[in-house]
Every structure is written in C-alpha cells, then in structure tokens.
Design a protein around this motif. Structure first.
Motif, PDB file in Angstrom:
ATOM      1  N   GLY A 100       6.155 -11.100 -27.935  1.00  0.00           N
ATOM      2  CA  GLY A 100       4.855 -10.465 -28.144  1.00  0.00           C
ATOM      3  C   GLY A 100       4.845  -8.981 -27.881  1.00  0.00           C
ATOM      4  N   CYS A 101       6.020  -8.351 -27.868  1.00  0.00           N
ATOM      5  CA  CYS A 101       6.080  -6.904 -27.639  1.00  0.00           C
ATOM      6  C   CYS A 101       5.495  -6.159 -28.841  1.00  0.00           C
ATOM      7  N   ALA A 102       4.709  -5.144 -28.571  1.00  0.00           N
ATOM      8  CA  ALA A 102       4.133  -4.332 -29.637  1.00  0.00           C
ATOM      9  C   ALA A 102       5.149  -3.266 -30.054  1.00  0.00           C
ATOM     10  N   VAL A 103       5.550  -3.312 -31.316  1.00  0.00           N
ATOM     11  CA  VAL A 103       6.530  -2.360 -31.832  1.00  0.00           C
ATOM     12  C   VAL A 103       5.793  -1.333 -32.679  1.00  0.00           C
ATOM     13  N   GLY A 104       5.768  -0.091 -32.198  1.00  0.00           N
ATOM     14  CA  GLY A 104       5.050   0.962 -32.909  1.00  0.00           C
ATOM     15  C   GLY A 104       5.820   1.451 -34.132  1.00  0.00           C
ATOM     16  N   PHE A 164      11.387  -1.784 -23.952  1.00  0.00           N
ATOM     17  CA  PHE A 164      10.910  -0.840 -22.934  1.00  0.00           C
ATOM     18  C   PHE A 164      10.727   0.553 -23.541  1.00  0.00           C
ATOM     19  N   PRO A 165       9.931   0.666 -24.597  1.00  0.00           N
ATOM     20  CA  PRO A 165       9.779   1.965 -25.267  1.00  0.00           C
ATOM     21  C   PRO A 165       8.908   2.915 -24.440  1.00  0.00           C
ATOM     22  N   PRO A 166       9.160   4.214 -24.529  1.00  0.00           N
ATOM     23  CA  PRO A 166       8.264   5.180 -23.891  1.00  0.00           C
ATOM     24  C   PRO A 166       6.913   5.173 -24.606  1.00  0.00           C
ATOM     25  N   THR A 167       5.903   5.634 -23.922  1.00  0.00           N
ATOM     26  CA  THR A 167       4.550   5.673 -24.499  1.00  0.00           C
ATOM     27  C   THR A 167       4.516   6.447 -25.800  1.00  0.00           C
ATOM     28  N   ASP A 168       5.374   7.450 -25.911  1.00  0.00           N
ATOM     29  CA  ASP A 168       5.434   8.288 -27.101  1.00  0.00           C
ATOM     30  C   ASP A 168       5.677   7.474 -28.372  1.00  0.00           C
ATOM     31  N   LEU A 169       6.431   6.395 -28.256  1.00  0.00           N
ATOM     32  CA  LEU A 169       6.766   5.592 -29.429  1.00  0.00           C
ATOM     33  C   LEU A 169       5.687   4.571 -29.779  1.00  0.00           C
ATOM     34  N   GLN A 170       4.597   4.556 -29.007  1.00  0.00           N
ATOM     35  CA  GLN A 170       3.515   3.625 -29.268  1.00  0.00           C
ATOM     36  C   GLN A 170       2.348   4.283 -30.017  1.00  0.00           C
ATOM     37  N   GLN A 171       2.415   5.603 -30.199  1.00  0.00           N
ATOM     38  CA  GLN A 171       1.315   6.303 -30.867  1.00  0.00           C
ATOM     39  C   GLN A 171       1.431   6.186 -32.381  1.00  0.00           C
ATOM     40  N   SER A 172       0.465   6.728 -33.095  1.00  0.00           N
ATOM     41  CA  SER A 172       0.480   6.663 -34.550  1.00  0.00           C
ATOM     42  C   SER A 172       1.680   7.426 -35.095  1.00  0.00           C
ATOM     43  N   PHE A 173       2.177   6.971 -36.237  1.00  0.00           N
ATOM     44  CA  PHE A 173       3.382   7.576 -36.807  1.00  0.00           C
ATOM     45  C   PHE A 173       3.162   9.049 -37.141  1.00  0.00           C
ATOM     46  N   GLY A 174       2.024   9.377 -37.739  1.00  0.00           N
ATOM     47  CA  GLY A 174       1.758  10.752 -38.127  1.00  0.00           C
ATOM     48  C   GLY A 174       1.769  11.700 -36.951  1.00  0.00           C
ATOM     49  N   ARG A 175       1.090  11.314 -35.883  1.00  0.00           N
ATOM     50  CA  ARG A 175       1.028  12.179 -34.698  1.00  0.00           C
ATOM     51  C   ARG A 175       2.417  12.321 -34.081  1.00  0.00           C
ATOM     52  N   TRP A 176       3.158  11.223 -34.033  1.00  0.00           N
ATOM     53  CA  TRP A 176       4.501  11.258 -33.439  1.00  0.00           C
ATOM     54  C   TRP A 176       5.441  12.104 -34.280  1.00  0.00           C
ATOM     55  N   PHE A 177       5.443  11.882 -35.594  1.00  0.00           N
ATOM     56  CA  PHE A 177       6.425  12.522 -36.460  1.00  0.00           C
ATOM     57  C   PHE A 177       6.240  14.032 -36.541  1.00  0.00           C
ATOM     58  N   LEU A 178       5.016  14.516 -36.356  1.00  0.00           N
ATOM     59  CA  LEU A 178       4.757  15.945 -36.475  1.00  0.00           C
ATOM     60  C   LEU A 178       5.091  16.725 -35.205  1.00  0.00           C
ATOM     61  N   GLN A 179       5.564  16.035 -34.172  1.00  0.00           N
ATOM     62  CA  GLN A 179       5.974  16.740 -32.964  1.00  0.00           C
ATOM     63  C   GLN A 179       7.274  17.507 -33.234  1.00  0.00           C
ATOM     64  N   GLY A 180       7.405  18.663 -32.596  1.00  0.00           N
ATOM     65  CA  GLY A 180       8.558  19.527 -32.839  1.00  0.00           C
ATOM     66  C   GLY A 180       9.889  18.852 -32.579  1.00  0.00           C
ATOM     67  N   HIS A 181       9.980  18.118 -31.472  1.00  0.00           N
ATOM     68  CA  HIS A 181      11.275  17.518 -31.126  1.00  0.00           C
ATOM     69  C   HIS A 181      11.654  16.416 -32.113  1.00  0.00           C
TER      70      HIS A 181
END
Length: 258
Positions: free
Chosen positions: A71-75, A132-149
């Motif tokens: 039941g793990c949520a995979v972002g 055990f993903p970091p919180t960063d990988l649980q956010q929306s794809f668009g917001r995550w992908f547009l981050q500089g790193h």
C-alpha cells in the motif's frame, strides 16, 4: 524499524564499496582485455551480460511490486526516476549484448559478482524510490520536475547516457571482422580520457542521484566510482604500455583531472 534497517543496509554497502575501491587497484577484474584463465570457467560475453545486468532490470520491478502490495504511495517523480533506471538497464541487459561483436568470454565468477551487486542495487534504488522515498518525491510531477536540481540531474543523466552509448559504439567499431589486434580509441570523449564509456556511466548515475536526491542513489554513485575508477586506471596503464606517447595527455576517466 524497516527504515532503520534500510539505513544500515546503505551504510554497509558504502563501507563495502571502500574495500572494493582499494582492492581493485591491486587486483584487476578479469574480464574484457584483462581476462585470464586464472579466473576460471568462462561463458560467451553476450550471455554473460544478459545474466549479469538483467537482475537490476527485474529486481527493481520486484521491489516496486512489493511496495505496491504494502500500500505504499508511489509518486509520479518516483515513477519517472524508475523509468530512467529501467531505460538504462533495458539497453544494458537486452540491447547492448546483441550489439557486441566477436566471441569474447567472461569468467563466471565475474558474472556472479555482477548478479549479486545488481540485485543489491535494485534493492537499494527500489527502497529509496518506493519504500522510503523522501517527501520531495511525493509532490506533483510538475512542481518536482521544475526544480533546478532535477533539471540539472536529468540533463546530466542524458548527457552521460549519450557519452556511454557513443563510446561503446566507438569501441565496437575499432576492429574489422577477423582482426584481433588492440587499437587506441580516439573519437568522441576518447580524445580526453581512455575510458570514455566509464565516464559516461559515472555521469549518468551522478545525474540520477542529483535528480533523485536519495541516499540510495548517492551510494550507487559511490559504487560506480569504486568499480570504474580503478578499472579506468588499469586500462590507462595498459594503453600506456601498448601505445606509449600516442596516449598523449589523455586522463583516465575524468577529463583534465584524473
């Protein structure tokens, strides 16, 4: 509790990589141009590469299925990184062997070591992305992908992939059919390093780690360096012995540095 065990697992893998890094400067893994009969029974290279690399491709799928069953949520960011990982290993497991030329052999001992590492790495990367993903990988794809790193990491991954594939292409076409002589590769990034294919792979997984920002991904970078940097040193040394001054100012694996 499981997260704690996973952290210990990553720590243990990091420590083992240190030992591997040091040992490989004294004992050159006996495959490719360094294969000798002392490494024991060998099998065809094409078969060996499939057997050795496919566990990484299949193993992380197993971890994903396990995570979903719990039941793990995979972002979506984790799915994207999973695709990058699988894209590399599909090519390495099922395409790269078919492109290989010649009838070279690989010791079974090397294949088994590769299988063990690739299974452990599949557990590491699958755990870091799905269990055990970091919180960063649980956010929306668009917001995550547009981050500089993330942008920088994906670009570096693609650049590394291109360098790796092109360098493999150069190596495959050094000889004419029936020719068994050794040649000094000089195209592409081989103008700067004697192990351009390894440079590409190191860039790939560094980019992956920058984008993923998981401890597991950085442990994989460390393992990649621990395995490839000493081998690049051995190849550079052999090229110096065979081709002498023709090697010029080429470095081993990092242009202008090492």
């Amino acid at each position: 509790m499981l997260h704690t065990y996973f952290t210990y697992f990553l720590m243990a893998m990091s420590c083992i990589a240190i030992i591997v890094f040091v040992c490989l400067y004294f004992v050159t893994a006996g495959y490719g141009q360094f294969r000798t009969r002392q490494w024991g029974w060998s099998i065809p290279n094409k078969t060996a590469w499939v057997l050795m690399e496919a566990p990484a491709f299949l193993g992380i799928i197993g971890v994903l299925c396990y995570a979903l069953s719990r039941g793990c949520a995979v972002g979506w960011p984790a799915w994207f990184l999973f695709v990058l990982f699988e894209f590399h290993y599909f090519q390495r497991s099922f395409v790269f062997p078919l492109l290989m030329k010649g009838k070279s052999l690989m010791p079974v001992a090397i294949v088994l070591m590769g299988v063990v590492f690739n299974l452990l790495n599949a557990a590491m990367q699958g755990g870091g992305l799905f269990l055990f993903p970091p919180t960063d990988l649980q956010q929306s794809f668009g917001r995550w992908f547009l981050q500089g790193h993330v942008v920088a990491g994906v670009v570096l991954f693609v650049v590394g992939l291109a360098v790796n594939w092109h360098s493999d292409h150069v190596i495959r076409h050094l000889r004419q059919p029936g020719d068994t002589r050794h040649y000094l590769p000089e195209k592409g990034m081989y103008r700067y390093v004697t192990s351009a294919n390894y440079l590409g792979e190191l860039l790939e997984w560094t980019g992956f780690a920058i984008a993923a920002a998981t401890p597991a991904a950085w442990v994989f970078v460390w393992w990649t360096a621990a395995n490839l940097v000493p081998r690049a040193h051995a190849i550079h040394k052999k090229y110096r012995q065979e081709f002498g001054e023709a090697v010029g100012r080429r470095k081993r694996i990092l242009p202008f540095i090492y």
